[in-house]
Enzyme design. Structure first.
Site, short mmCIF file in Angstrom:
data_model
loop_
_atom_site.label_atom_id
_atom_site.label_comp_id
_atom_site.label_asym_id
_atom_site.label_seq_id
_atom_site.Cartn_x
_atom_site.Cartn_y
_atom_site.Cartn_z
N GLY A 80 -35.28 13.36 -18.10
CA GLY A 80 -36.69 13.38 -17.75
C GLY A 80 -36.89 13.80 -16.30
CB CYS A 81 -40.00 14.67 -14.53
SG CYS A 81 -41.04 13.33 -15.14
CE1 TYR A 82 -41.79 9.63 -10.94
CE2 TYR A 82 -42.10 8.75 -13.13
CZ TYR A 82 -42.61 9.04 -11.88
OH TYR A 82 -43.92 8.76 -11.60
CB CYS A 119 -36.47 14.50 -9.12
SG CYS A 119 -36.93 15.17 -7.51
#
Lengths: 351, 351, 351, 351
Positions: free
Chosen positions: B149-151, B154
């Site tokens: 996922g995005c979190y 990153c």
């Protein structure tokens, strides 16, 4: 490979040119001109281009540039190119000017609206107004392109077929335009600070905006006579996008009835059916700036108001793409005999 | 051509997949699955795709889809794929799941954080965590990819080299993340209305956010031991972008001194120097979400705080691209032996 | 009536002072100082004040102003008041300085972080740090108030009770702050243009921000010893609001257990139960900047993380009100024996 | 004290009423009606009101409410009050209806534009259109106020003096309106999600918006004859604010000349010189929505276009204040013989 030089590469329109040309397979950007950032790495000004554009910024030396480049893009303030352009330059390179210097055929109109002397009116006649959908064939043969601005591209394309076909009374045309803030440029002015623009809407340049005569000239050609319009730009709290809402009285049929939606649609299709960058929306659909963002499309819709006998025409485009850099690339493709959509086949980004 | 099917094509991540695959030269999208919009034209849901995507939405019939597609992307809610996946499907098509169903190896951890039973834990072992920069070789041989996922993408990429090299004490790691609102999806909830999000910042899921164990598991592998971190997501008033600010105590050298910025930079370069989608910023430069918007890049910077003995690591990516659809395409390219950057060589858009 | 003069009345903090004092029943604003707009109508700079403020802008003549005003507010750049203040002025009027000139007791710390010489260190000892909730009694007797800034007010108030009560290990304190853009002032800088801030998040001043020593000094008093913290400010795409997310390790009880939420709540209530401008949120509720916008409130919430032994403290305020002008008015009310909430009983605006 | 009940207290207009009445010295809010949140604490729905409003939400029981309240505000969907109102209720309490139920005198027009049957047309004649600047005396004597909406208030006030004085040809009137998103209400619709509205501009309800006949009726009274206008609303990416840009042909003087700016200004002054909530801007100044935000002001400016013989009139207001709740309070003040500005003397917040 087409060798391209850009003067004004660190303004928003110039930066968009850099982005688009970077993705264009047949172009090599050989000159990133920026008076303000000479010798600075381009990517230190535009961090998005880190590791993509390795070059540093050069000065605005046209003399040198025309010897290196096949095409020169000038994304510069009004009067810049007009004060420097020479026949010799035009013999060496093609010019696509994103300023208004060569957009108006009548130098008196230019000087009245821009409040400055035009320094090279001798090129006005030769310059081709670079609205590809209208002037495609002249563009192909041109040396000097006057690339239309964002408001004008959107305003003209949205009304053009109905004016051309005589379906609306052009003297009743009122254009209410809303623009994202990148259209105001990257100059450090208090009025364009985040806190001043955010959560705010306002009109500006009311009755006096410089794009007015440009729209009048071009739509006047379509109408076959001089016209005067009302044009009101507004600043909207968003980065990109132009939306125009245009009002005009329909020309009634001989029996007093209004032309039908089908008639209007056919007029639009007559001129735009094969256009790669114009999308005529389904009946009743209103364009949204977000649907064209980062792309070279102009979306157009309309609605007849039986009660008032008017038509409301609406158009949307991305002011930095079809309203500036994208159209400039489209013109370049035409000038150099490339596929018109090369480097511009970009699906709009959403959300 | 790779035949690709998408389940969940009308969510924001699914729509971004459609946009990216439309620009991918070796992919043919054969199935636009969307329970909510069956038989509706895709472009009537996403107006940006008007005249680009002509298809209509299909249902979520995996049974049929695996017979048509070489690869299935599931951009679906938690539990969807876990409840349907069968060995038979995996023999027919490769799966790239954008949900969290196969990201955690320990089914008990999944069930504790997601509060739902996992319906196909038998595939957990086989599934490869699709963080390309870390697991590239396993990805190439996989049938089932758990797309991060995005979190987590990153958060992990920003700290990974320093954890892996033992330069920070992973038990002190605190991750403060800020996300654009597209990460919350397209569901019609009052909390995500424009007026509620605009002009607002807030933390949510404090101490309980489901991405926490995923980050712990992956960075735990890098650390060589189990770790517990603090992770706090925040909702920011913007469409796209994740920014993480990560704090950790540096592991001091034998003489009590702190490792130098040069040492940290070398650690980052060891892992990322050849990565096409990670940009290690110049010393002292802080990443900005706008510099990566619409691209597949992750930008990373760091700063040592001599006063506290900590390092502040910062990372930015576009949550819908590298944080979802872009990474999924990157995984697909690896799975099918294509050039890893195919369809993803997109310069970030600014402004 | 209290006669009030404002120096720096056309910056955002100065303008907010004008707005608040306009609604204050016992204040008469006698001087609108603004170097940049001398002799211009105030309402021509701030159109919101059209027909509300009729005055024109004056220069910054402190000499004259102290003869007219009972209180002087200086919403000016660092070093301005320090370079002009004299004992004579303080005998004639009370001063509330919204800059950092008198916030740090140790002139060496000031000069190290602000990179400028302090021109009137003789007043540092006398100046009272105007955080009303902490220093109320000294404020009432002061002549010179160092009005705390937005980041510091929010950062200190959010952690103060837990530091003061020894419930957290102050050496582990990490403050991650997010600010609206009005905190950057009204200066015309490209970095603060709408298009640069909108749709963007970034950290800045990482490890070096000037508010760091101010937080350390004040929380050090609470802790009873010097402390060093990590403080990272971020720019968020919104006009107003500060959100701080603060992380610290809880001090365990003798039996190794963590202090309970009830214990932490009691600590907050001990200091804030009667505070008119601090709202301790219900358990589990996270503050949102929108809930305090345009008001003088600071909203505070917290969450214990059993897994890591840390507490996450969160605070929100409006940077121009409680973080600047509102707090200055609160200080003025205390200085002049008025009701502390006079002119500040403003319900937050939503949405 | 006036006892006030609110039905629909958790919509945006209702919440603004709560905020304004909380600051009104002569009002006691006795009923917070909200079908959706019965028995929930009001402050749990609107966190800004934490510790300010202590009550819980009630149901919509008009029968009970009229026995407790002196005035009932209905901030409810179309048709709600029309279906419930009885003579008995009007004998017990005054009603201020923020919906459109009683705004149009001709029930056939209502039913044609709203596509619903009107359930209590017997009150249409009695109801007073609550535009205070136009109908002040009737309002004072009324029992039932039809509180005008945001678009209509702004559209009518901006053109009223010029229509009334016969300076413009009302049949040429074109109104292009831009609204903040709070006007769309707090309903959870995908179209109003942050990501759909942000960075977007679009028209909607083109040629069919329900506010059209209301503007036509009211300006028709001013013109002394029936008129038909073009009205186009647009959704702008901001929380609050309405901006209208209105175009009309000026009625030429006998000698063919256009009326002067001075003549137009005198017309505006004739009607608005003493109005507390209308600000006629200086010549050439264009209104901005930000200059009126959170206040009850309507700002008005205009510009004559000699070239086309048209005038461009511009008006701005805060849709939740003068466009809804503020005007309702202004009406209440008139109904109960209070000072018209009580509770409404709010300086606009900027930025």
């Amino acid at each position: 490979m087409i060798k391209a030089g850009i003067i004004g590469a660190t303004g928003y329109a110039g930066a968009e040119l850099v982005r688009l040309l970077t993705g264009h397979k047949e172009v090599d950007v050989c000159w990133l001109g920026s008076r303000s950032y000479i010798d600075k790495k381009y990517a230190s000004v535009y961090g998005n281009m880190f590791q993509i554009v390795e070059g540093t910024c050069f000065d605005d030396n046209l003399e040198a540039l025309v010897n290196e480049a096949d095409v020169v893009f000038t994304a510069t303030p009004q009067g810049f190119l007009a004060s420097l352009l020479k026949e010799e330059y035009l013999q060496k390179a093609k010019f696509i000017d994103l300023s208004a210097d060569y957009r108006l055929k009548d130098v008196r109109v230019y000087e009245a609206w821009y409040h400055m002397e035009h320094k090279s009116p001798q090129f006005l006649k030769e310059a081709v107004y670079g609205l590809c959908e209208v002037n495609r064939e002249q563009i192909k043969r041109a040396r000097l392109i006057a690339n239309p601005g964002c408001y004008t591209t959107c305003s003209i394309l949205t009304a053009y077929p109905l004016v051309k076909e005589g379906l609306i009374d052009a003297s009743t045309l009122i254009i209410d335009a809303k623009s994202g803030t990148s259209g105001a440029g990257r100059g450090a002015k208090a009025a364009n600070l985040f806190c001043e623009v955010n959560e705010n809407m306002k009109a500006y340049g009311v009755t006096t905006h410089r794009h007015t005569p440009e729209i009048e000239e071009q739509l006047g050609y379509a109408a076959g006579s001089e016209i005067k319009i009302s044009f009101t730009p507004h600043l909207a709290p968003m980065n990109r996008g132009i939306l125009v809402t245009e009002y005009a009285s329909l020309v009634r049929n001989a029996d007093g009835s209004l032309p039908s939606a089908e008639t209007l649609r056919r007029a639009y299709e007559k001129y735009y059916a094969d256009e790669p960058f114009i999308r005529l929306l389904d009946d009743g659909t209103c364009p949204e700036t977000k649907w064209v963002e980062t792309s070279n499309y102009t979306d157009i819709g309309f609605r007849i108001d039986e009660r008032t006998g008017r038509v409301v025409m609406m158009g949307a485009l991305d002011n930095l793409v079809k309203g500036a850099a994208g159209q400039a690339v489209q013109n370049m493709n035409l000038l150099f005999g490339r596929k018109e959509t090369e480097g511009l086949a970009l699906a709009p980004v959403f959300p």
